[in-house]
Design a protein around this motif. Structure first.
Motif, PDB file in Angstrom:
ATOM      1  N   PHE A 245      25.753   3.063 117.874  1.00 14.39           N
ATOM      2  CA  PHE A 245      26.379   3.265 119.169  1.00 14.39           C
ATOM      3  C   PHE A 245      27.857   2.901 119.067  1.00 14.39           C
ATOM      4  CE2 PHE A 245      21.975   2.471 120.591  1.00 14.39           C
ATOM      5  CZ  PHE A 245      21.810   3.529 121.469  1.00 14.39           C
ATOM      6  N   VAL A 246      28.703   3.634 119.772  1.00 16.30           N
ATOM      7  CA  VAL A 246      30.121   3.286 119.823  1.00 16.30           C
ATOM      8  C   VAL A 246      30.444   2.711 121.200  1.00 16.30           C
ATOM      9  CG1 VAL A 246      30.867   4.976 118.112  1.00 16.30           C
ATOM     10  CG2 VAL A 246      30.750   5.637 120.527  1.00 16.30           C
ATOM     11  N   VAL A 247      31.433   1.832 121.224  1.00 13.12           N
ATOM     12  CA  VAL A 247      31.880   1.216 122.476  1.00 13.12           C
ATOM     13  C   VAL A 247      33.384   1.428 122.577  1.00 13.12           C
ATOM     14  CG1 VAL A 247      32.006  -0.915 123.821  1.00 13.12           C
ATOM     15  CG2 VAL A 247      30.096  -0.556 122.255  1.00 13.12           C
ATOM     16  N   PRO A 248      33.820   2.272 123.513  1.00 12.59           N
ATOM     17  CA  PRO A 248      35.262   2.511 123.618  1.00 12.59           C
ATOM     18  C   PRO A 248      36.004   1.235 123.990  1.00 12.59           C
ATOM     19  CG  PRO A 248      34.050   3.574 125.425  1.00 12.59           C
ATOM     20  CD  PRO A 248      33.041   3.069 124.462  1.00 12.59           C
ATOM     21  N   ALA A 626      18.848   3.303 133.816  1.00 14.90           N
ATOM     22  CA  ALA A 626      19.933   3.284 132.829  1.00 14.90           C
ATOM     23  C   ALA A 626      19.522   4.206 131.684  1.00 14.90           C
ATOM     24  CB  ALA A 626      20.159   1.872 132.293  1.00 14.90           C
ATOM     25  N   PRO A 627      20.440   4.908 131.005  1.00  9.90           N
ATOM     26  CA  PRO A 627      21.878   4.990 131.309  1.00  9.90           C
ATOM     27  C   PRO A 627      22.129   5.793 132.577  1.00  9.90           C
ATOM     28  CG  PRO A 627      21.313   6.541 129.574  1.00  9.90           C
ATOM     29  CD  PRO A 627      20.072   5.757 129.865  1.00  9.90           C
ATOM     30  N   ASP A 628      23.346   5.651 133.109  1.00  9.77           N
ATOM     31  CA  ASP A 628      23.658   6.302 134.376  1.00  9.77           C
ATOM     32  C   ASP A 628      25.070   6.893 134.312  1.00  9.77           C
ATOM     33  OD1 ASP A 628      23.242   7.150 136.921  1.00  9.77           O
ATOM     34  OD2 ASP A 628      23.123   5.159 137.821  1.00  9.77           O
ATOM     35  N   VAL A 630      28.924   7.507 135.056  1.00  8.84           N
ATOM     36  CA  VAL A 630      30.079   6.646 135.302  1.00  8.84           C
ATOM     37  C   VAL A 630      31.218   7.573 135.711  1.00  8.84           C
ATOM     38  CG1 VAL A 630      31.787   5.137 134.196  1.00  8.84           C
ATOM     39  CG2 VAL A 630      29.366   4.823 133.693  1.00  8.84           C
ATOM     40  N   TYR A 638      39.365   3.341 129.217  1.00 14.97           N
ATOM     41  CA  TYR A 638      38.888   3.460 127.829  1.00 14.97           C
ATOM     42  C   TYR A 638      39.382   4.729 127.159  1.00 14.97           C
ATOM     43  CZ  TYR A 638      36.065  -0.336 129.491  1.00 14.97           C
ATOM     44  OH  TYR A 638      35.672  -1.536 130.018  1.00 14.97           O
TER      45      TYR A 638
ATOM     46  N   PHE B 245      32.021  -3.230 129.631  1.00 20.28           N
ATOM     47  CA  PHE B 245      32.133  -2.208 128.598  1.00 20.28           C
ATOM     48  C   PHE B 245      31.078  -1.129 128.855  1.00 20.28           C
ATOM     49  CE2 PHE B 245      33.825  -5.888 126.220  1.00 20.28           C
ATOM     50  CZ  PHE B 245      34.972  -5.315 125.685  1.00 20.28           C
ATOM     51  N   VAL B 246      31.437   0.114 128.566  1.00 18.23           N
ATOM     52  CA  VAL B 246      30.456   1.191 128.672  1.00 18.23           C
ATOM     53  C   VAL B 246      30.054   1.649 127.270  1.00 18.23           C
ATOM     54  CG1 VAL B 246      31.215   2.030 130.924  1.00 18.23           C
ATOM     55  CG2 VAL B 246      32.293   2.922 128.843  1.00 18.23           C
ATOM     56  N   VAL B 247      28.839   2.144 127.152  1.00 15.40           N
ATOM     57  CA  VAL B 247      28.324   2.644 125.876  1.00 15.40           C
ATOM     58  C   VAL B 247      27.792   4.055 126.118  1.00 15.40           C
ATOM     59  CG1 VAL B 247      26.694   2.269 123.994  1.00 15.40           C
ATOM     60  CG2 VAL B 247      27.636   0.296 125.219  1.00 15.40           C
ATOM     61  N   TYR B 256      25.356   3.602 129.116  1.00 15.30           N
ATOM     62  CA  TYR B 256      24.847   2.256 129.301  1.00 15.30           C
ATOM     63  C   TYR B 256      26.046   1.362 129.617  1.00 15.30           C
ATOM     64  CZ  TYR B 256      20.786   3.858 126.559  1.00 15.30           C
ATOM     65  OH  TYR B 256      19.702   4.528 126.072  1.00 15.30           O
TER      66      TYR B 256
END
Lengths: 657, 657
Positions: A245-248, A626-628, A630, A638, B245-247, B256
């Motif tokens: 998973f990446v997290v900006p 979740a996920p939802d 945004v 980000y 943080f968003v994923v 997420y």
């Protein structure tokens, strides 16, 4: 007594009304009330049963410390008779206007509703309760009248005569009943997980997990002086980490990555002189909708300096032994050990289920003289062989499955020892005898025979072996004892494997940090395909529950493996290479898959049954959804935006869980 | 003896060459060699000192179990004299061709290099070592010759006469020396964190943290039967969670969120009947570059059913008391307690540092008759007042800072008791006397006086109070004892506060799940601004180290708070509201900030000093260079793409850490 109470009182004065209310599960008014036969209790005070003074400097311990209750429901027994107790719990049943069965995590207890006219207020309050409402009851423990004991109930010798009762909360009509026998769909269980977790089974699973983890920590931290170190989960994408998973981040174009394991950090901790590290580490893997995988999972992560393979294996045996749940019987250490080569040879898989036999047998010699075309063809090819498994008493209906790319011959053995198969007339008597003997087959057994290259035949028979045993068990033939736990070490794995898409290239069989077996180290530079790694897998009942290795601690050897053998860009791991060059001690470690280990121990069909709030197999949380989505506004910090797929692709999205 | 050994041998035969090698810190060949005075030791076998048999079913314990070493360096003392020991560690110093000082996590020990001609091979091997190289030494412990003991060294009574030595790894020239006295920049320490962690101070910090956490677990899990439950970190964005943080997930447009705390899950676990939950929970907060904050941090997360505020507070006092490090002295429980109102009144802040006095004093009455213009103005305004703090012996140079929007008057008190201030001639003698008396000021003290609305004046003086004490201490005036720990509960917080940007609207002072104080509950529906919450903060030496509350367990009350008072969309929390309506027990809990707590206990200037791999204040990992760029290709599965800022904004990016 307030107006509200009086009103409510009136509402339930007739039995019919009480029944109607129970039937409709209409919620009672949700303000807390106290119904007491003792006039002195102040209403609206949760603290009336609170028996721990804040001024004392020593504190009591146990499962009811700091609590409004004096005891748990499940702990009461005949030794508590005549004691005044305060219980808090949920209404499990209301029985015949006489009893309430109260539940908390520890079990059930019977509360006797007073029947005197003088206590009608309290009685009516009880009768107005809905199932799963939460109450606090004060009362006295007594023996049940003779003949009314319930042997099936752990508190079945006693009951509690209620003296007062406070409604702490009421319960609406629930989507399903909190009873073990009520079958619920997986989706419903997940949507109302907070109700599902009330079941004794889920309570047991989560509590056993917590206790095992605590014992593991005692073993590692207290007995063997390991240091519990937390490592970051906001990390850098590892080379080829397609499943991360990446997290900006706030830096345009830059992303953190949620690591699949703390592998780099644990090795860096050894370079840092931490000497013995452990962590119950949260790990992340984006595997889409693989069955029974979770996007986040937990591993018991261990690394130790100045150790060899035997040391790590002993450490883990001690760990499992020490933390093993008492009610699951004894396990013996050390665990048996098998080489990768032996596992593939005998079981056709690197994580053999050794709870039963049916090993693979090479029967090539029995077919040496055979004129059967496909057999002759198979034997002419490189590594061509004939292999078999014998299923004892396997002549019950058996399906071999259609998924095999290599032909499988099913050969039942008749009661007279003859073979019931077209093969039979194509084989000489000597060959038939030889086959029966090699496969150790008796009358009523079933022999699966297949011919082809060894590297194909073995995994095929390995799968068939497991399918057979599942089929036998589904027909009621007991093969594996469900209360038995077979631990096994598998060792001497190859260090490198040919890449699937390009067999000329090599990839690390486990990861590029595994050290070669010392005797094979020189082959790194000449015949890397022949090098065995100092890797060890821990297998339990045919499932891999852990894996680890002694690591490369020499910078130049690590560079050679990354650069020359694996053709990976070493600059991405420059910090690790630099660290190895800065006085890295010899070290090794292991990671145990906690979710899988616990699920096997409790016999859960899925790891979702030992995780409090798991995701569905599509990675969704069905409770919170979740996920939802945004908003683009919220994504701005980000520096990312959503790339919506075109309509036809979107149409393929479904709503399955 | 192999050729390689002989060659290396030759290399170091002359002292000059050894010195040259040491000087240039050129790495010795990185294949492990054994230099031994005993001919029987096989080369290249790490297992030769391995003294635990894999066949025994009971395992030894302690800090050297499963290890190649028999002892740690730091544990050796005169009781080990004449014992044969095996040590593994790093070269700290080479001294006069006679000694090697060997280090591991436990400390230092002196190794005596043999000087006999017959052992010249071993001697030369020692002399060829570089600092921070890793060796294994076998030898015999002996008392140091009389007069040569080192009282400053815990192993200073003994030394180990080396009999054999194996080079386990060599060390390149390091970017800084591993010596406490060598000053390193923060950036360099972070870039080479694995070297920084070798320092005794960082070893102590991480080990103390691990031990405290273990004690906390024992207290919660073993003594009070709490259940350790892991909750998800891939969750749903909470309403208004701007700092989350968003994923990106595989579902287009859906994300997420990494939660700031397991708040919802812990409450759901209570509804689920888990009864007593705890977790060392990883939490996430995207706060950009706030000083001494980390994007990921750890809290000791606790929730308990059937409890009241006093119960949670007692639980935490017991927890801190039980896990308190022995070497930090005793702490007393119960902790003192103060209302929010008292804290603001006396200290101008809701987390007072009670290690020193200098409390705020209302001196309005002394100025009642004053004709000073700004004082008169101030007193005319609503909640206008004059407040003061008195700094004992504060007439050393003091700067009041320029950041205050309200005027502060500095009034030194002369040796004769008169006031050295323009105010002096504007005040009557009675007023001056009254002021001195109210402020309890003596000769040499300094009085800060400020006038204005109470809600502004108090925080201003509260900050000034802390600035004063820091200034005094920077001048060498001891005010706070660094070995003293002042715990304090702050209670009775307001439940709601006016929104900063729109004071007509209310926001939750802590979070919307906090229950009102029972006596104030009826005010929810009439005067919500007057409602106090059942919230409690734990303060240590003026830092908030924990906070918690009794939660709302009634669905309709929770709905009223969310919908009517806070004007938030309740549908985002529908799962929680449904859960409260499904038989939620009364419950409450707390979260302790573990990083902050440990950093105060060890006296670390930053929480980075008690985290193994912290991020810089810009959220960067300077060692691995995370976050990092990710290719558009790798972002595709997540349906996102980078929105690059325009060039002029990009120009503002800098490379500061």
């Amino acid at each position: 007594m307030t107006m509200a109470n009086k009103y409510r009182f009136f509402l339930f004065r007739s039995t019919q009304q009480v029944l109607r209310c129970l039937y409709s599960r209409r919620a009672v008014p949700s303000i807390n009330h106290i119904y007491s036969t003792k006039p002195s209790l102040p209403p609206n005070s949760l603290a009336w049963a609170y028996n721990i003074s804040r001024s004392c400097s020593t504190y009591s311990s146990g499962q009811s410390s700091f609590s409004l209750r004096s005891h748990t429901c499940g702990e009461l027994c005949s030794s508590h008779v005549d004691e005044e107790v305060t219980l808090c719990g949920w209404i499990q049943y209301l029985r015949q206007d006489l009893f309430v069965i109260l539940r908390d995590f520890s079990g059930l207890v019977q509360i006797l509703i007073p029947q005197d006219e003088s206590k009608s207020e309290l009685k009516n309050a009880f009768l107005g309760l809905t199932v799963e409402s939460v109450i606090m009851v004060k009362g006295r423990v007594r023996c049940r009248p003779e003949g009314q004991e319930n042997k099936k109930m752990s508190t079945g010798e006693i009951e509690v005569c209620a003296e007062s009762m406070e409604v702490l909360n009421t319960c609406r009509k629930l989507p399903f009943e909190i009873k073990e026998f009520v079958k619920k769909s997986e989706a419903l269980r997940m949507q109302y997980r907070y109700l599902d977790l009330r079941s004794p089974r889920m309570q047991y699973n989560l509590r056993l997990r917590s206790q095992m983890v605590m014992k593991m920590r005692e073993y590692l931290c207290n007995l063997h002086r390991f240091v519990d170190v937390e490592t970051p989960t906001l990390f850098k994408r590892t080379p080829g980490g397609a499943k991360e998973f990446v997290v900006p981040s706030g830096d345009p174009g830059k992303f953190y990555s949620l690591p699949q394991s703390p592998q780099q950090f644990k090795q860096l901790l050894m370079v840092a002189g931490i000497d013995r590290y452990f962590q119950l580490a949260r790990c992340y893997r984006d595997e889409g909708s693989k069955p029974d995988r979770q996007p986040e999972f937990t591993q018991v992560d261990i690394e130790i300096s100045f150790v060899d393979q035997a040391g790590v294996m002993s450490l883990i045996e001690g760990l499992v032994h020490y933390s093993w749940p008492e009610d699951k019987g004894q396990i013996n250490v050390p665990f048996p050990s098998m080489t990768y080569e032996e596992a593939i040879r005998d079981y056709g898989v690197d994580k053999p289920d050794t709870r039963f036999g049916m090993k693979l047998v090479d029967v090539t010699t029995a077919f040496q003289e055979s004129q059967i075309e496909f057999i002759k063809d198979a034997l002419l090819k490189p590594s061509g062989c004939i292999q078999a498994i014998c299923v004892p008493e396997g002549t019950v209906r058996t399906e071999s499955g259609d998924s095999h790319s290599y032909e499988v011959s099913v050969v039942p053995v008749r009661a007279d020892g003859s073979l019931k198969s077209p093969l039979s007339r194509l084989l000489s008597d000597t060959a038939k005898q030889q086959l029966l003997q090699m496969a150790q087959a008796n009358a009523g057994d079933l022999i699966f025979i297949t011919a082809g290259p060894r590297e194909n035949v073995r995994p095929l028979l390995g799968k068939l072996r497991l399918q057979c045993v599942e089929l036998l068990e589904s027909y009621g033939v007991p093969v594996r004892d469900p209360s038995v736990f077979h631990f096994l070490w598998v060792v001497d794995f190859p260090l490198f494997l040919p890449k699937e898409d390009n067999p000329e290239m090599l990839e690390a069989a486990h990861h590029p940090f595994t050290a070669p077996v010392p005797e094979d180290a020189h082959l790194l530079y000449t015949q890397p395909r022949k090098v065995r790694g100092q890797h060890y897998d821990l297998v339990l009942n045919g499932c891999e529950v852990g894996g680890g290795s002694i690591r490369i601690h020499n910078a130049s050897q690590q560079l050679y493996v990354l650069d020359t053998i694996l053709k990976e860009d070493p600059s991405l791991l420059s910090h690790l290479l630099e660290a190895l060059d800065s006085g890295a001690p010899p070290h090794g470690g292991i990671a145990l898959g906690l979710d899988r280990l616990v699920s096997i121990i409790v016999g859960a069909p899925s790891i979702r049954d030992i995780i409090a709030f798991p995701k569905s197999f599509r990675g969704h949380d069905l409770m919170s959804r979740a996920p939802d989505f945004v908003s683009e506004e919220d994504l701005k910090p980000y520096h990312i935006s959503v790339v919506w797929p075109s309509a036809d692709i979107e149409g393929q999205q479904d709503n399955s869980v």
